[in-house]
Design an enzyme around this catalytic site. Structure first.
Site, PDB file in Angstrom:
ATOM      1  N   TRP A 153     -43.934  57.277  55.874  1.00 51.31           N
ATOM      2  CA  TRP A 153     -44.375  58.088  57.001  1.00 51.31           C
ATOM      3  C   TRP A 153     -44.421  57.333  58.333  1.00 51.31           C
ATOM      4  O   TRP A 153     -44.584  57.949  59.371  1.00 51.31           O
ATOM      5  CB  TRP A 153     -45.795  58.623  56.708  1.00 51.31           C
ATOM      6  CG  TRP A 153     -46.658  57.582  56.060  1.00 51.31           C
ATOM      7  CD1 TRP A 153     -46.875  57.409  54.722  1.00 51.31           C
ATOM      8  CD2 TRP A 153     -47.364  56.513  56.703  1.00 51.31           C
ATOM      9  NE1 TRP A 153     -47.668  56.309  54.488  1.00 51.31           N
ATOM     10  CE2 TRP A 153     -47.991  55.740  55.697  1.00 51.31           C
ATOM     11  CE3 TRP A 153     -47.529  56.111  58.034  1.00 51.31           C
ATOM     12  CZ2 TRP A 153     -48.762  54.610  55.962  1.00 51.31           C
ATOM     13  CZ3 TRP A 153     -48.297  54.988  58.304  1.00 51.31           C
ATOM     14  CH2 TRP A 153     -48.904  54.255  57.282  1.00 51.31           C
ATOM     15  N   ASN A 154     -44.311  55.997  58.293  1.00 52.17           N
ATOM     16  CA  ASN A 154     -44.594  55.263  59.539  1.00 52.17           C
ATOM     17  C   ASN A 154     -43.465  55.386  60.569  1.00 52.17           C
ATOM     18  O   ASN A 154     -43.713  55.349  61.770  1.00 52.17           O
ATOM     19  CB  ASN A 154     -44.933  53.793  59.257  1.00 52.17           C
ATOM     20  CG  ASN A 154     -43.851  53.066  58.500  1.00 52.17           C
ATOM     21  OD1 ASN A 154     -43.028  53.686  57.837  1.00 52.17           O
ATOM     22  ND2 ASN A 154     -43.851  51.758  58.581  1.00 52.17           N
ATOM     23  N   LYS A 177     -36.191  62.384  49.814  1.00 52.79           N
ATOM     24  CA  LYS A 177     -37.589  62.737  49.503  1.00 52.79           C
ATOM     25  C   LYS A 177     -38.444  61.958  50.515  1.00 52.79           C
ATOM     26  O   LYS A 177     -38.679  60.773  50.363  1.00 52.79           O
ATOM     27  CB  LYS A 177     -37.912  62.333  48.063  1.00 52.79           C
ATOM     28  CG  LYS A 177     -39.393  62.122  47.753  1.00 52.79           C
ATOM     29  CD  LYS A 177     -40.215  63.378  47.832  1.00 52.79           C
ATOM     30  CE  LYS A 177     -41.697  63.070  47.549  1.00 52.79           C
ATOM     31  NZ  LYS A 177     -42.439  62.597  48.736  1.00 52.79           N
ATOM     32  N   GLU A 180     -45.098  62.497  51.917  1.00 53.30           N
ATOM     33  CA  GLU A 180     -45.814  63.763  51.770  1.00 53.30           C
ATOM     34  C   GLU A 180     -46.419  64.220  53.093  1.00 53.30           C
ATOM     35  O   GLU A 180     -46.555  65.409  53.334  1.00 53.30           O
ATOM     36  CB  GLU A 180     -46.963  63.628  50.754  1.00 53.30           C
ATOM     37  CG  GLU A 180     -46.580  63.038  49.420  1.00 53.30           C
ATOM     38  CD  GLU A 180     -46.425  61.522  49.475  1.00 53.30           C
ATOM     39  OE1 GLU A 180     -45.262  61.077  49.628  1.00 53.30           O
ATOM     40  OE2 GLU A 180     -47.415  60.791  49.369  1.00 53.30           O
ATOM     41  N   GLY A 230     -41.176  51.274  51.421  1.00 52.67           N
ATOM     42  CA  GLY A 230     -42.586  51.536  51.136  1.00 52.67           C
ATOM     43  C   GLY A 230     -43.278  50.259  50.702  1.00 52.67           C
ATOM     44  O   GLY A 230     -42.841  49.159  51.061  1.00 52.67           O
ATOM     45  N   SER A 231     -44.318  50.398  49.892  1.00 53.47           N
ATOM     46  CA  SER A 231     -45.125  49.219  49.549  1.00 53.47           C
ATOM     47  C   SER A 231     -44.453  48.384  48.461  1.00 53.47           C
ATOM     48  O   SER A 231     -43.640  48.884  47.666  1.00 53.47           O
ATOM     49  CB  SER A 231     -46.512  49.655  49.100  1.00 53.47           C
ATOM     50  OG  SER A 231     -46.413  50.399  47.915  1.00 53.47           O
ATOM     51  N   GLU A 252     -36.870  48.150  50.672  1.00 54.06           N
ATOM     52  CA  GLU A 252     -37.359  47.538  51.917  1.00 54.06           C
ATOM     53  C   GLU A 252     -38.870  47.707  51.874  1.00 54.06           C
ATOM     54  O   GLU A 252     -39.380  48.813  51.988  1.00 54.06           O
ATOM     55  CB  GLU A 252     -36.717  48.246  53.113  1.00 54.06           C
ATOM     56  CG  GLU A 252     -36.845  47.448  54.399  1.00 54.06           C
ATOM     57  CD  GLU A 252     -38.049  47.857  55.214  1.00 54.06           C
ATOM     58  OE1 GLU A 252     -39.063  47.117  55.165  1.00 54.06           O
ATOM     59  OE2 GLU A 252     -38.003  48.902  55.863  1.00 54.06           O
ATOM     60  N   LEU A 253     -39.582  46.588  51.660  1.00 58.66           N
ATOM     61  CA  LEU A 253     -40.994  46.681  51.290  1.00 58.66           C
ATOM     62  C   LEU A 253     -41.903  46.112  52.374  1.00 58.66           C
ATOM     63  O   LEU A 253     -41.524  46.017  53.529  1.00 58.66           O
ATOM     64  CB  LEU A 253     -41.194  45.987  49.936  1.00 58.66           C
ATOM     65  CG  LEU A 253     -40.204  46.446  48.855  1.00 58.66           C
ATOM     66  CD1 LEU A 253     -40.379  45.677  47.571  1.00 58.66           C
ATOM     67  CD2 LEU A 253     -40.336  47.949  48.599  1.00 58.66           C
ATOM     68  N   CYS A 286     -43.747  47.672  59.242  1.00 56.44           N
ATOM     69  CA  CYS A 286     -43.548  46.625  58.230  1.00 56.44           C
ATOM     70  C   CYS A 286     -43.227  45.274  58.873  1.00 56.44           C
ATOM     71  O   CYS A 286     -43.503  44.235  58.285  1.00 56.44           O
ATOM     72  CB  CYS A 286     -42.468  47.040  57.237  1.00 56.44           C
ATOM     73  SG  CYS A 286     -40.977  47.609  58.024  1.00 56.44           S
ATOM     74  N   GLU A 384     -51.079  42.168  53.073  1.00 50.37           N
ATOM     75  CA  GLU A 384     -50.574  42.896  54.242  1.00 50.37           C
ATOM     76  C   GLU A 384     -51.620  43.915  54.699  1.00 50.37           C
ATOM     77  O   GLU A 384     -51.999  44.800  53.918  1.00 50.37           O
ATOM     78  CB  GLU A 384     -49.295  43.641  53.842  1.00 50.37           C
ATOM     79  CG  GLU A 384     -48.743  44.508  54.944  1.00 50.37           C
ATOM     80  CD  GLU A 384     -47.607  45.409  54.485  1.00 50.37           C
ATOM     81  OE1 GLU A 384     -47.577  45.801  53.309  1.00 50.37           O
ATOM     82  OE2 GLU A 384     -46.748  45.721  55.320  1.00 50.37           O
TER      83      GLU A 384
END
Ligand code: NAD
Length: 483
Positions: A153-154, A177, A180, A230-231, A252-253, A286, A384
């Site tokens: 979402w960022n 996808k 949410e 994401g995480s 890409e975390l 990130c 983080e």
């Protein structure tokens, strides 16, 4: 603001509001108000999207590069034309100030343009042959197949745009996808591709609970590639799943970017850039500069100026007031995460010199926060934070700072400031990260690869790598037909 759109999915070229698995609320994080409802895809709807992506692959992968380029360039133009309306939705869904949302959208159009050009210009290579029988050794980059794109979402426009454009430019079909809490942002982006002429089934959009959807889509035989941002925890889980089905995976975390500020830096410039960049997107970036390692000689001044700049930032609802510098965090759980990080840095394990507390609701606001000298084993220094919290640590020798900078398992972005050329080169070589910024804090552009190492993931998207990430390398060795 622009009315919040009815949230829809796109399956095989048909827009639908019908979520066979129910709906979920979409909340404005600045007000806590429910602004819409998002349909949740059932397994049957996911299977319909998979079939559509599979059926459309043969035609799209055979569409010429110049034709794919034309459609993608048109999508980028539509995104620019619609930027102001889309920005209002981005702000309402995840709380980014309007100017930052517009910058993200126009920057995403540039990314789509670059990847569209790759469709037109990227060739393979010819390798000189051995002996006299072989005529040619040709290496080509073939589209890998239907791709599953899982985005957070960022950056609700930039991250899906980079993945969609890379996939479609390379000749892949895709199922997106999105997060949410930002479904309409993704929908408005997808609509630009559809309205630009992307054929039915080539791009599909589904919403719902991320875990079960990701697991279903990754396991499906149709899926050939998975791209996730994401995480780290989720990335490891999805990576294991992708590996068990032998699917190509690009994660890409998270990151916890260090910034080394040498005594030879232009301190005034460094502190101004660092304080402004740290709180962009409320620190939910990130590659956000976060662990500031500052030479002892300039430490006191750096801390005082950084704290003063943080305290001056205007925090508020960016949907109601365009002049705010920092909006809310994306959801309530980010507030609890910040509270825990700050609590852990109390009691002699650091000193909070700016902010440090949640701001009373409605909405999910946290003060721009600066922790001076956090303990090496504090949560701040080891996990983080992904929020508006900066920590500043003094160092005696540059090698000590490099060792702290490289001391975590993350390796996404790292930065350094020094006006000494030899020192700047040394820092650039020594920092262990996928991307290093020297004397500035930007590590991405449409033309450059973006990706991390270690617990921050592997592979790159963006730049030519963003096209190649969706291809298989193929060798054709051609020999004379007769001896
Ligand atoms: P979260 O892990 O709950 O969600 C982050 C994203 O991952 C969401 O978009 C969500 O849709 C997706 N996700 C969650 N569980 C999933 C699953 N089982 N399968 C597939 N997708 C899944 O965390 P959060 O509280 O929303 O965000 C904060 C954390 O997420 C931070 O630790 C940060 O590292 C990470 N994050 C990273 C980036 C990035 O750009 N690398 C972006 C957003 C969030």
């Amino acid at each position: 603001m622009t009315a919040y759109p009815t949230v829809q999915m796109l399956i095989n070229g048909e827009w639908t509001t019908a979520g066979e698995a129910g709906t979920m609320e979409v909340v404005n994080p600045a007000t806590g108000a429910v602004i819409g409802h998002c349909p949740k895809a059932s397994k049957a709807q996911l299977d319909a999207a998979l079939k559509a992506a599979d059926d459309a692959f043969a035609g799209w992968s055979r569409t010429s590069g110049p034709d794919r380029h034309t459609i993608l360039r048109r999508a980028a133009d539509l995104l620019r034309e619609r930027a102001l309306d889309i920005a209002a939705v981005v702000t309402a869904e995840m709380g980014k100030p309007r100017a930052q949302a517009i910058g993200e959208i126009t920057g995403s159009a540039d990314v789509i343009d670059f990847l569209a050009e790759e469709a037109k210009r990227r060739g393979g290579r010819l390798i000189p042959t051995r002996g006299t029988q072989l005529i040619a050794q040709m290496v080509t980059h073939e589209p890998i197949g239907p791709a599953v794109l899982l985005t957070p979402w960022n950056f609700p426009i930039n991250l899906p745009a980079k993945k969609i454009a890379g996939a479609l430019a390379a000749g892949c079909t895709a199922i997106l996808k999105p997060a949410e809490n930002t479904p309409a942002s993704a929908q408005l982006l997808v609509a630009c591709f559809v309205d630009a002429g992307v054929p039915k089934g080539v791009l599909n959009l589904v919403h719902g609970d991320p875990g079960p959807i990701a697991e279903h889509l990754i396991a499906a035989p149709v899926t050939r590639k998975v791209s996730f941002t994401g995480s780290t925890a989720v990335g490891k889980h999805l990576g294991a799943l992708a590996a068990s089905h032998m699917k190509r995976f690009t994660p890409e975390l998270g990151g916890h970017a260090p910034v080394i500020v040498s005594k030879n830096a232009d301190v005034e410039r460094a502190v101004a850039l660092c304080a402004a960049t740290k709180f962009r997107n409320a620190g939910q970036v990130c590659v956000s500069p976060t662990r500031f390692l500052v030479a002892k000689e300039i430490y006191d001044r750096f801390v005082a100026d950084f704290a003063a700049m943080a305290a001056k930032l205007k925090v508020g609802d960016p949907g109601a007031d365009e002049s705010v510098d920092m909006g809310p965090l994306a959801h309530a759980r980010r507030i609890s995460a910040m509270v825990q990080v700050v609590a852990d840095a109390q009691g002699g394990r650091g000193e909070v010199v700016a902010g440090g507390a949640a701001i009373a609701g409605p909405g999910f606001f946290f003060q721009p926060t600066v922790i001076a000298n956090p303990a090496p084993d504090s949560r701040f220094m080891t996990e983080e934070p992904f929020g508006p919290v900066a920590g500043i640590v003094p160092f005696d020798h540059l090698d000590e700072a490099i060792s702290i900078a490289n001391g975590l398992r993350y390796g996404l972005a790292a930065y350094a400031f020094s006006a000494d050329l030899d020192e700047a080169h040394h820092l650039g070589r020594s920092l262990r990260a996928g991307m290093v910024g020297i004397n500035q804090l930007i590590v991405s552009s449409p033309e450059t690869p973006f990706g991390g190492i270690g617990d921050s993931g592997f592979g790159s998207e963006g730049g030519e790598e963003g096209y190649l990430a969706f291809t298989d390398t193929k060798l054709v060795m051609l020999a004379k037909a007769r001896g």
